[in-house]
Design a protein around this motif. Structure first.
Motif, PDB file in Angstrom:
ATOM      1  N   SER A 178      -1.236  -9.738 -14.647  1.00  0.00           N
ATOM      2  CA  SER A 178      -2.058  -8.864 -15.492  1.00  0.00           C
ATOM      3  C   SER A 178      -3.396  -9.492 -15.839  1.00  0.00           C
ATOM      4  CB  SER A 178      -1.299  -8.522 -16.782  1.00  0.00           C
ATOM      5  OG  SER A 178      -0.106  -7.845 -16.503  1.00  0.00           O
ATOM      6  N   ALA A 179      -3.386 -10.784 -16.183  1.00  0.00           N
ATOM      7  CA  ALA A 179      -4.636 -11.457 -16.545  1.00  0.00           C
ATOM      8  C   ALA A 179      -5.637 -11.407 -15.398  1.00  0.00           C
ATOM      9  CB  ALA A 179      -4.351 -12.903 -16.951  1.00  0.00           C
ATOM     10  N   ASP A 180      -5.140 -11.574 -14.170  1.00  0.00           N
ATOM     11  CA  ASP A 180      -6.027 -11.535 -13.001  1.00  0.00           C
ATOM     12  C   ASP A 180      -6.614 -10.145 -12.791  1.00  0.00           C
ATOM     13  OD1 ASP A 180      -5.441 -14.207 -12.461  1.00  0.00           O
ATOM     14  OD2 ASP A 180      -3.786 -13.693 -11.116  1.00  0.00           O
ATOM     15  N   VAL A 181      -5.831  -9.113 -13.065  1.00  0.00           N
ATOM     16  CA  VAL A 181      -6.333  -7.737 -12.937  1.00  0.00           C
ATOM     17  C   VAL A 181      -7.520  -7.540 -13.875  1.00  0.00           C
ATOM     18  CG1 VAL A 181      -5.814  -5.287 -13.270  1.00  0.00           C
ATOM     19  CG2 VAL A 181      -4.096  -6.811 -12.250  1.00  0.00           C
ATOM     20  N   HIS A 182      -7.347  -7.927 -15.117  1.00  0.00           N
ATOM     21  CA  HIS A 182      -8.432  -7.771 -16.088  1.00  0.00           C
ATOM     22  C   HIS A 182      -9.657  -8.594 -15.679  1.00  0.00           C
ATOM     23  CE1 HIS A 182      -6.086  -5.377 -18.793  1.00  0.00           C
ATOM     24  NE2 HIS A 182      -5.174  -6.316 -18.949  1.00  0.00           N
ATOM     25  N   LYS A 183      -9.422  -9.785 -15.158  1.00  0.00           N
ATOM     26  CA  LYS A 183     -10.546 -10.637 -14.753  1.00  0.00           C
ATOM     27  C   LYS A 183     -11.327  -9.984 -13.619  1.00  0.00           C
ATOM     28  CE  LYS A 183     -11.788 -15.360 -13.451  1.00  0.00           C
ATOM     29  NZ  LYS A 183     -11.335 -16.775 -13.392  1.00  0.00           N
ATOM     30  N   LEU A 184     -10.619  -9.420 -12.638  1.00  0.00           N
ATOM     31  CA  LEU A 184     -11.307  -8.785 -11.517  1.00  0.00           C
ATOM     32  C   LEU A 184     -12.140  -7.594 -11.989  1.00  0.00           C
ATOM     33  CD1 LEU A 184     -11.664  -8.773  -8.414  1.00  0.00           C
ATOM     34  CD2 LEU A 184      -9.829  -7.077  -8.322  1.00  0.00           C
ATOM     35  N   ILE A 185     -11.581  -6.782 -12.867  1.00  0.00           N
ATOM     36  CA  ILE A 185     -12.318  -5.624 -13.366  1.00  0.00           C
ATOM     37  C   ILE A 185     -13.528  -6.083 -14.182  1.00  0.00           C
ATOM     38  CG2 ILE A 185     -12.187  -3.529 -14.763  1.00  0.00           C
ATOM     39  CD1 ILE A 185     -10.540  -3.485 -12.137  1.00  0.00           C
ATOM     40  N   ASP A 186     -13.355  -7.107 -14.986  1.00  0.00           N
ATOM     41  CA  ASP A 186     -14.471  -7.619 -15.794  1.00  0.00           C
ATOM     42  C   ASP A 186     -15.594  -8.164 -14.908  1.00  0.00           C
ATOM     43  OD1 ASP A 186     -13.135  -6.964 -18.105  1.00  0.00           O
ATOM     44  OD2 ASP A 186     -12.433  -9.001 -18.520  1.00  0.00           O
ATOM     45  N   LEU A 187     -15.232  -8.867 -13.839  1.00  0.00           N
ATOM     46  CA  LEU A 187     -16.234  -9.478 -12.968  1.00  0.00           C
ATOM     47  C   LEU A 187     -16.964  -8.449 -12.105  1.00  0.00           C
ATOM     48  CD1 LEU A 187     -14.353 -12.676 -11.712  1.00  0.00           C
ATOM     49  CD2 LEU A 187     -16.349 -12.610 -13.215  1.00  0.00           C
ATOM     50  N   THR A 188     -16.287  -7.380 -11.757  1.00  0.00           N
ATOM     51  CA  THR A 188     -16.852  -6.424 -10.797  1.00  0.00           C
ATOM     52  C   THR A 188     -17.328  -5.122 -11.426  1.00  0.00           C
ATOM     53  OG1 THR A 188     -14.686  -5.439 -10.366  1.00  0.00           O
ATOM     54  CG2 THR A 188     -15.348  -7.307  -8.974  1.00  0.00           C
ATOM     55  N   GLY A 189     -16.818  -4.787 -12.606  1.00  0.00           N
ATOM     56  CA  GLY A 189     -17.095  -3.469 -13.177  1.00  0.00           C
ATOM     57  C   GLY A 189     -16.461  -2.357 -12.368  1.00  0.00           C
ATOM     58  N   ALA A 190     -15.415  -2.671 -11.619  1.00  0.00           N
ATOM     59  CA  ALA A 190     -14.801  -1.691 -10.712  1.00  0.00           C
ATOM     60  C   ALA A 190     -14.215  -0.506 -11.470  1.00  0.00           C
ATOM     61  CB  ALA A 190     -13.711  -2.362  -9.881  1.00  0.00           C
ATOM     62  N   THR A 191     -14.378   0.661 -10.883  1.00  0.00           N
ATOM     63  CA  THR A 191     -13.793   1.894 -11.422  1.00  0.00           C
ATOM     64  C   THR A 191     -12.725   2.473 -10.508  1.00  0.00           C
ATOM     65  OG1 THR A 191     -15.501   3.237 -10.344  1.00  0.00           O
ATOM     66  CG2 THR A 191     -15.934   2.500 -12.620  1.00  0.00           C
ATOM     67  N   HIS A 192     -12.698   2.006  -9.258  1.00  0.00           N
ATOM     68  CA  HIS A 192     -11.763   2.557  -8.272  1.00  0.00           C
ATOM     69  C   HIS A 192     -10.864   1.483  -7.672  1.00  0.00           C
ATOM     70  CE1 HIS A 192     -14.053   6.157  -8.830  1.00  0.00           C
ATOM     71  NE2 HIS A 192     -13.339   6.812  -7.948  1.00  0.00           N
ATOM     72  N   VAL A 193     -10.734   0.372  -8.372  1.00  0.00           N
ATOM     73  CA  VAL A 193      -9.793  -0.683  -7.992  1.00  0.00           C
ATOM     74  C   VAL A 193      -8.829  -0.884  -9.147  1.00  0.00           C
ATOM     75  CG1 VAL A 193      -9.502  -3.121  -7.415  1.00  0.00           C
ATOM     76  CG2 VAL A 193     -11.431  -1.844  -6.470  1.00  0.00           C
ATOM     77  N   GLY A 194      -7.537  -0.833  -8.845  1.00  0.00           N
ATOM     78  CA  GLY A 194      -6.510  -1.019  -9.859  1.00  0.00           C
ATOM     79  C   GLY A 194      -5.288  -1.651  -9.237  1.00  0.00           C
ATOM     80  N   VAL A 195      -4.106  -1.169  -9.596  1.00  0.00           N
ATOM     81  CA  VAL A 195      -2.866  -1.864  -9.263  1.00  0.00           C
ATOM     82  C   VAL A 195      -1.858  -0.946  -8.597  1.00  0.00           C
ATOM     83  CG1 VAL A 195      -0.827  -2.959 -10.314  1.00  0.00           C
ATOM     84  CG2 VAL A 195      -3.126  -3.584 -11.072  1.00  0.00           C
ATOM     85  N   GLU A 196      -1.181  -1.492  -7.578  1.00  0.00           N
ATOM     86  CA  GLU A 196       0.084  -0.931  -7.111  1.00  0.00           C
ATOM     87  C   GLU A 196       1.173  -1.743  -7.790  1.00  0.00           C
ATOM     88  OE1 GLU A 196       3.089  -0.647  -3.359  1.00  0.00           O
ATOM     89  OE2 GLU A 196       2.171  -2.463  -4.140  1.00  0.00           O
ATOM     90  N   LEU A 197       1.960  -1.092  -8.628  1.00  0.00           N
ATOM     91  CA  LEU A 197       2.970  -1.810  -9.401  1.00  0.00           C
ATOM     92  C   LEU A 197       4.234  -1.955  -8.563  1.00  0.00           C
ATOM     93  CD1 LEU A 197       4.996  -2.648 -11.634  1.00  0.00           C
ATOM     94  CD2 LEU A 197       2.589  -2.956 -12.241  1.00  0.00           C
TER      95      LEU A 197
END
Length: 337
Positions: A178-197
């Protein structure tokens, strides 16, 4: 919920036969591999579909009247691999799959965040398991810059084609919790990248898939139903990071992962194993997993991934399908009460 199957386990048969297996098991979706670690076996007209409406319509026609629909595409691989024969190919597979998804009327692509080498000039990926020393953080800083640059650009492409890219939280990737997901979104500002759970990789890391779904919320785009069984007698001695894998020789059946990289044989006395649903966690657990996903998106695509070596392909999928359908029924009944 929309329950289906990831098609890799049925690559040994033509697409119409794979669709029939899914329909006969009472599932309604088929997630299709389109590159990365595995070839696009069930999309032989890939290039034609990208440019020809006739080829696209012919492919979609294979699903008509079957009760089974395409349930997302999958291009799991390592787009950040420092060997261009692997990294550049897998990255291009993701870009091509985004374009293919749009052509097929799909809005979900599953893949992995990838893993670079640890420094300039590296030829092999380097996964930092425990960054207790400063050198490990130097490696991570280098890797995160590469990952952020790639995913910032890929997010723009996905946004242009109205595709949500769902990253599997898979070890040996930059993004695996989870921490890595938040870090990637914070670094990129991505709106269309998320998670396959995919619950399986979370289980053996001692993460709680239900808690992760609720924590990530709308960042969960897609889900995989795959179970894990912890083998306590072996885990007690070697832990879940045991590396007792065996290198397979060229004259043995083995799976190519790109370039000259191959899947190894799983440890015989493994601390944990991938198993069919129900062999690690019961129907009650999977009901709560589906409930958490339903809170995010009632139409979430949830696809079985079969990697249980104790069961044959169709046999294993059938076991998993019965558990997943029972969990879905229990969820729907509880929502009505």
């Amino acid at each position: 919920m929309k329950l289906g199957l990831y098609n890799a386990i049925l690559h040994d048969r033509p697409l119409p036969e794979a669709i029939k297996v899914v329909a006969d098991l009472g599932l309604t979706g088929l997630e299709i591999n389109t590159g990365g670690f595995l070839p696009a076996v069930h999309v032989p007209t890939f290039d034609d579909i990208l440019v020809s409406d006739t080829a696209r319509d012919d492919f979609l026609g294979l699903f008509e009247g079957t009760g089974v629909a395409i349930a997302g595409l999958n291009a799991n691989g390592n787009p950040l691999h420092p060997n261009p024969a692997i990294g550049e190919k897998h990255a291009e597979d993701i870009r091509r799959s985004i374009r293919l998804a749009e052509r097929l009327g799909q809005h979900r692509l599953v893949t992995m965040s990838g893993l670079p080498g640890g420094e300039l000039g590296a030829t092999r990926p380097n996964w930092v398991v425990n960054a207790w020393n400063s050198a490990a953080l130097d490696v991570l800083d280098h890797q995160w810059k590469i990952a952020a640059d790639f995913w910032r650009e890929t997010d723009r492409l996905a946004r242009d084609h109205d595709i949500k890219v769902a990253l599997e939280l898979h070890p040996q990737n930059v993004v695996f919790n989870s921490a890595d997901v938040h870090k990637l979104i914070d670094l990129t500002g991505a709106t269309h990248v998320g998670v396959e759970l995919d619950a399986s990789h979370l289980f053996w890391q001692q993460m709680d898939p239900v808690a992760v779904v609720r924590h990530l919320g709308e960042l969960v785009f897609h889900a995989a139903a795959k179970d894990v069984r912890i083998n306590p007698e072996h885990a007690a001695l070697n832990g879940v990071l045991d590396n007792s894998f065996r290198r397979l020789s060229p004259d043995e059946p083995r799976t190519n992962l790109g370039g000259d990289e191959w899947a190894n044989e799983w440890p015989k006395e493994a601390a944990w194993d991938f198993v069919a649903l129900g062999k690690g966690h019961d129907v009650a657990y999977w009901t709560e997993f589906l409930r958490a996903l339903h809170e995010v998106d009632p139409d979430m695509l949830v696809n079985i991934e079969h990697e249980d070596t104790e069961l044959g392909p169709v046999e294993g999928v059938a076991v998993a399908a019965e558990v997943l359908k029972a969990a879905d029924t229990a969820l729907r009944e509880s929502l009505r009460s």
